[in-house]
Scaffold this active site. Structure first.
Site, PDB file in Angstrom:
ATOM      1  CB  VAL A  17      12.671  61.983  59.829  1.00 10.81           C
ATOM      2  CG1 VAL A  17      13.716  63.028  60.170  1.00 10.81           C
ATOM      3  CG2 VAL A  17      13.332  60.704  59.322  1.00 10.81           C
ATOM      4  CG  ASP A  18       8.476  64.905  64.891  1.00  7.05           C
ATOM      5  OD1 ASP A  18       8.492  66.028  64.345  1.00  7.05           O
ATOM      6  OD2 ASP A  18       7.725  64.623  65.842  1.00  7.05           O
ATOM      7  CG  PHE A  19      14.962  66.433  62.359  1.00  9.34           C
ATOM      8  CD1 PHE A  19      15.585  65.578  63.247  1.00  9.34           C
ATOM      9  CD2 PHE A  19      15.216  66.275  61.002  1.00  9.34           C
ATOM     10  CE1 PHE A  19      16.444  64.578  62.799  1.00  9.34           C
ATOM     11  CE2 PHE A  19      16.075  65.289  60.555  1.00  9.34           C
ATOM     12  CZ  PHE A  19      16.686  64.441  61.451  1.00  9.34           C
TER      13      PHE A  19
END
Length: 137
Positions: A2-4
């Protein structure tokens, strides 16, 4: 993974919230692991530990770690799991040039200037993470 984007506003802060992580958990098998990009534990210490707190609030077992990323500096991540018992690897089955047991162990160890702080989890109605991020940077 998860790379926001960094939580610079309330719209993005919602992505890092306990309700989002609860939705993520519903889509994971019991043995699955998710890696969450968690900003810098050195430069944004409150923000980093807020993400840890939020993952735990959502029911995950959070295992924080950090690494030096050339384009970002000291950067943090969290391994989010449903089960206890994760231990960092002490050896690798493939050849590695820069990674060994000692460097891996250090990724999961935090020096005094990056150690945990008492912070609130990030909820939709509080957006604690956005406030911490503004203070940190």
């Amino acid at each position: 993974m998860v790379d926001f984007p960094d939580p610079t506003n309330f719209a993005i802060g919602k992505l890092y919230s306990a309700p989002f992580y609860r939705l993520l958990e519903k889509h994971m098998t019991p043995d699955a692991m998710a890696v969450i990009q968690s900003t810098s534990p050195l430069y944004a210490r409150q923000s980093f530990w807020c993400i840890v707190s939020t993952l735990e609030d959502a029911g995950f077992i959070a295992t924080p770690y950090h690494a030096l990323v050339p384009s970002f500096g000291e950067w943090g991540f969290n391994l989010a799991t449903k089960r206890t018992g994760f231990t960092p690897p002490t050896r690798y089955s493939v050849p590695t040039r820069f990674l060994d047991a000692d460097s891996t162990r250090l990724m999961f160890s935090f020096p005094p200037d990056m150690r945990p702080l008492p912070v609130e989890p990030n909820h939709l109605n509080t957006q604690a993470l956005v406030h911490y991020f503004e203070e940190d940077w």
